[in-house]
Design a protein around this motif. Structure first.
Motif, PDB file in Angstrom:
ATOM      1  N   LYS A   1      20.459  86.211  18.861  1.00  0.00           N
ATOM      2  CA  LYS A   1      21.486  87.219  18.593  1.00  0.00           C
ATOM      3  C   LYS A   1      22.610  86.629  17.751  1.00  0.00           C
ATOM      4  CE  LYS A   1      24.718  90.386  20.748  1.00  0.00           C
ATOM      5  NZ  LYS A   1      25.363  90.825  21.978  1.00  0.00           N
TER       6      LYS A   1
ATOM      7  N   ARG B   1      17.380  84.110  23.645  1.00  0.00           N
ATOM      8  CA  ARG B   1      17.795  85.457  23.237  1.00  0.00           C
ATOM      9  C   ARG B   1      19.215  85.416  22.653  1.00  0.00           C
ATOM     10  NH1 ARG B   1      15.697  89.902  25.684  1.00  0.00           N
ATOM     11  NH2 ARG B   1      15.339  88.717  27.579  1.00  0.00           N
TER      12      ARG B   1
ATOM     13  N   LYS C   1      16.237  89.174  14.630  1.00  0.00           N
ATOM     14  CA  LYS C   1      15.607  90.095  15.568  1.00  0.00           C
ATOM     15  C   LYS C   1      14.343  89.437  16.115  1.00  0.00           C
ATOM     16  CE  LYS C   1      13.813  94.729  16.095  1.00  0.00           C
ATOM     17  NZ  LYS C   1      13.522  96.009  15.462  1.00  0.00           N
ATOM     18  N   VAL C   2      14.336  89.227  17.424  1.00  0.00           N
ATOM     19  CA  VAL C   2      13.185  88.621  18.090  1.00  0.00           C
ATOM     20  C   VAL C   2      12.756  89.563  19.204  1.00  0.00           C
ATOM     21  CG1 VAL C   2      12.357  86.628  19.389  1.00  0.00           C
ATOM     22  CG2 VAL C   2      14.045  86.302  17.581  1.00  0.00           C
ATOM     23  N   GLU C   3      11.499  89.930  19.175  1.00  0.00           N
ATOM     24  CA  GLU C   3      10.967  90.808  20.224  1.00  0.00           C
ATOM     25  C   GLU C   3      10.917  90.048  21.545  1.00  0.00           C
ATOM     26  OE1 GLU C   3      10.429  93.953  19.671  1.00  0.00           O
ATOM     27  OE2 GLU C   3      10.805  93.779  17.520  1.00  0.00           O
ATOM     28  N   ASP C   4      10.977  90.792  22.650  1.00  0.00           N
ATOM     29  CA  ASP C   4      10.990  90.171  23.976  1.00  0.00           C
ATOM     30  C   ASP C   4       9.747  89.326  24.241  1.00  0.00           C
ATOM     31  OD1 ASP C   4      13.456  91.176  24.582  1.00  0.00           O
ATOM     32  OD2 ASP C   4      12.694  92.929  25.671  1.00  0.00           O
ATOM     33  N   ASP C   5       8.599  89.755  23.722  1.00  0.00           N
ATOM     34  CA  ASP C   5       7.375  88.990  23.979  1.00  0.00           C
ATOM     35  C   ASP C   5       7.320  87.690  23.167  1.00  0.00           C
ATOM     36  OD1 ASP C   5       7.138  90.401  21.622  1.00  0.00           O
ATOM     37  OD2 ASP C   5       4.992  90.782  21.849  1.00  0.00           O
ATOM     38  N   ALA C   6       8.182  87.550  22.154  1.00  0.00           N
ATOM     39  CA  ALA C   6       8.217  86.326  21.346  1.00  0.00           C
ATOM     40  C   ALA C   6       9.263  85.333  21.849  1.00  0.00           C
ATOM     41  CB  ALA C   6       8.489  86.667  19.886  1.00  0.00           C
ATOM     42  N   LEU C   7      10.090  85.741  22.801  1.00  0.00           N
ATOM     43  CA  LEU C   7      11.149  84.856  23.292  1.00  0.00           C
ATOM     44  C   LEU C   7      10.622  83.599  23.987  1.00  0.00           C
ATOM     45  CD1 LEU C   7      13.829  87.405  24.499  1.00  0.00           C
ATOM     46  CD2 LEU C   7      14.037  85.753  22.646  1.00  0.00           C
TER      47      LEU C   7
END
Length: 95
Positions: A13, A9, A18-24
Motif C-alpha cells: 500500500k 500488505r 496493487k497486490v491481490e490477497d492471494d499473492a500476499l
C-alpha cells in the motif's frame, strides 16, 4: 526479522502497488528472502576493507573550473513549452 502478510500488505500500500490477497503470501516470502540476504551481508567482516568506488583504481578526468556568463537565455527558453518574463512557466502544483 520476519515479514508477515499484514506487513506485506502495508508495504504494498505504501508503495502504491496493487497486490491481490492471494499473492500476499508470496510477496511476504520474497520480502523474507531479501531480508535474509541482507542479514547474510551484515555478517561479513569488513573492518579492514577500504571503501572503494570502482574495482579498478581510476581517476576521473578533471577540467578547469571556469566561471562563464553563459548568455544562453534565449536558446534555453526556446525549448520551453511556455516561457514568461525570461523564466519557464509551469502549472501551479501547490495550493
Amino acid at each position: 526479522m520476519s515479514i508477515d502478510i499484514e506487513t506485506a500488505r502495508r508495504v504494498a500500500k505504501l508503495a502504491r502497488i496493487k497486490v491481490e490477497d492471494d499473492a500476499l503470501p508470496a510477496l511476504a516470502g520474497e520480502f523474507n528472502h531479501i531480508l535474509g540476504f541482507i542479514e547474510q551481508l551484515n555478517e561479513v567482516d569488513v573492518d579492514d576493507v577500504e571503501p572503494m568506488t570502482s574495482v579498478t583504481p581510476m581517476r576521473l578526468k578533471r577540467r578547469e573550473d571556469v566561471v562563464t556568463d553563459g548568455d544562453q537565455q534565449a536558446a534555453v527558453l526556446s525549448n520551453a513549452p511556455d516561457a514568461r518574463e525570461g523564466f519557464f512557466a509551469v502549472p501551479k502544483v501547490v495550493e
